[in-house]
Design a protein around this motif. Structure first.
Motif, mmCIF file in Angstrom:
data_model
loop_
_atom_site.group_PDB
_atom_site.id
_atom_site.type_symbol
_atom_site.label_atom_id
_atom_site.label_comp_id
_atom_site.label_asym_id
_atom_site.label_seq_id
_atom_site.Cartn_x
_atom_site.Cartn_y
_atom_site.Cartn_z
ATOM 1 N N THR A 46 0.837 -1.212 0.000
ATOM 2 C CA THR A 46 0.000 0.000 0.000
ATOM 3 C C THR A 46 0.866 1.254 0.000
ATOM 4 O O THR A 46 0.540 2.250 -0.661
ATOM 5 N N HIS A 47 1.944 1.162 0.780
ATOM 6 C CA HIS A 47 2.749 2.358 1.041
ATOM 7 C C HIS A 47 3.949 2.486 0.110
ATOM 8 O O HIS A 47 4.680 3.462 0.178
ATOM 9 N N THR A 48 4.167 1.484 -0.739
ATOM 10 C CA THR A 48 5.400 1.468 -1.540
ATOM 11 C C THR A 48 5.193 1.213 -3.034
ATOM 12 O O THR A 48 6.074 1.544 -3.823
ATOM 13 N N VAL B 281 -8.946 -2.388 1.182
ATOM 14 C CA VAL B 281 -9.318 -2.606 2.588
ATOM 15 C C VAL B 281 -8.063 -2.776 3.440
ATOM 16 O O VAL B 281 -7.014 -3.196 2.958
ATOM 17 N N HIS B 282 -8.219 -2.414 4.716
ATOM 18 C CA HIS B 282 -7.183 -2.684 5.714
ATOM 19 C C HIS B 282 -7.858 -3.135 6.989
ATOM 20 O O HIS B 282 -8.946 -2.650 7.334
ATOM 21 N N LEU B 283 -7.190 -4.027 7.689
ATOM 22 C CA LEU B 283 -7.688 -4.474 8.993
ATOM 23 C C LEU B 283 -7.577 -3.337 10.003
ATOM 24 O O LEU B 283 -8.512 -3.063 10.760
ATOM 25 N N SER B 284 -6.412 -2.694 10.012
ATOM 26 C CA SER B 284 -6.170 -1.612 10.976
ATOM 27 C C SER B 284 -6.532 -0.269 10.342
ATOM 28 O O SER B 284 -6.672 -0.170 9.119
ATOM 29 N N ASN B 285 -6.675 0.727 11.188
ATOM 30 C CA ASN B 285 -6.956 2.079 10.695
ATOM 31 C C ASN B 285 -5.624 2.751 10.374
ATOM 32 O O ASN B 285 -4.965 3.307 11.252
HETATM 33 C C1 DQA Z 1 -2.447 -3.548 6.716
HETATM 34 C C2 DQA Z 1 -1.758 -2.231 7.124
HETATM 35 C C3 DQA Z 1 -0.373 -2.112 6.499
HETATM 36 O O1 DQA Z 1 0.255 -0.898 6.915
HETATM 37 C C4 DQA Z 1 0.507 -3.262 6.934
HETATM 38 O O2 DQA Z 1 1.750 -3.210 6.274
HETATM 39 C C5 DQA Z 1 -0.143 -4.599 6.760
HETATM 40 C C6 DQA Z 1 -1.561 -4.736 7.065
HETATM 41 C C7 DQA Z 1 -3.798 -3.731 7.418
HETATM 42 O O3 DQA Z 1 -4.576 -4.532 6.932
HETATM 43 O O4 DQA Z 1 -4.064 -3.110 8.443
HETATM 44 O O5 DQA Z 1 0.510 -5.581 6.464
HETATM 45 O O6 DQA Z 1 -2.669 -3.518 5.322
#
Ligand code: DQA
Length: 143
Positions: free
Chosen positions: A79-81, A99-103
């Motif tokens: 996502t970040h790279t 989608v992401h699990l964390s915020n």
């Molecule tokens: C993630 C958030 C990302 O920053 C991290 O590198 C992950 C999981 C998430 O689902 O919250 O691997 O994508």
């Protein structure tokens, strides 16, 4: 209607990996929830996970010819790279929900920037495995 879910790197370790952030469910358990919710919504769901950027890009490129109407992607650290995953999302016609699990907006500064979110149809994050289910429900409404 077929929906493809793509899980990015390190998500195969869910359940063991930083459970205080990502929860205690394994990827298999999350995929089962996605498949069950898909059935309830009359969507055909397929889930893939890869630790390799190129494999994820190939799945994005092939989604249309394989008959998928929508893609849910958690690109994880890519996502970040990954400009390459961003370009692949731009290159295809199939709508993508990130989608992401964390915020990620509430985490380390380097996680707050998503290279991919702006080229997706929209994004859902911070709800644990429910982020994926909300994306499925969204496709059911949109498509
Ligand atoms: C993630 C958030 C990302 O920053 C991290 O590198 C992950 C999981 C998430 O689902 O919250 O691997 O994508």
């Amino acid at each position: 209607m077929k929906i493809l879910t793509i899980h990015g790197p390190n998500l195969n370790l869910l359940g063991q990996r930083e459970p205080e952030i990502y929860g205690s469910k394994s990827l298999d358990m999350i995929n089962l929830e996605i498949n069950r919710r898909g059935e309830a919504l009359e969507l055909i769901t397929t889930c893939h996970q890869s630790n390799h950027e190129g494999e994820i890009i190939d799945w994005l490129h092939n989604a249309e010819s394989e008959g998928f109407s929508g893609i849910i992607i958690n690109p994880a650290a890519f996502t970040h790279t990954s400009l390459a995953i961003r370009d692949a999302i731009v290159a295809i016609e199939v709508p993508v929900i990130e989608v992401h699990l964390s915020n990620i907006s509430a985490r380390d500064e380097f996680r707050q920037k998503s290279l991919t979110a702006a080229v997706c149809r929209g994004s859902i994050c911070g709800f644990g495995p429910a982020s994926y289910l909300a994306a499925l429900e969204t496709f059911k409404i949109l498509l």
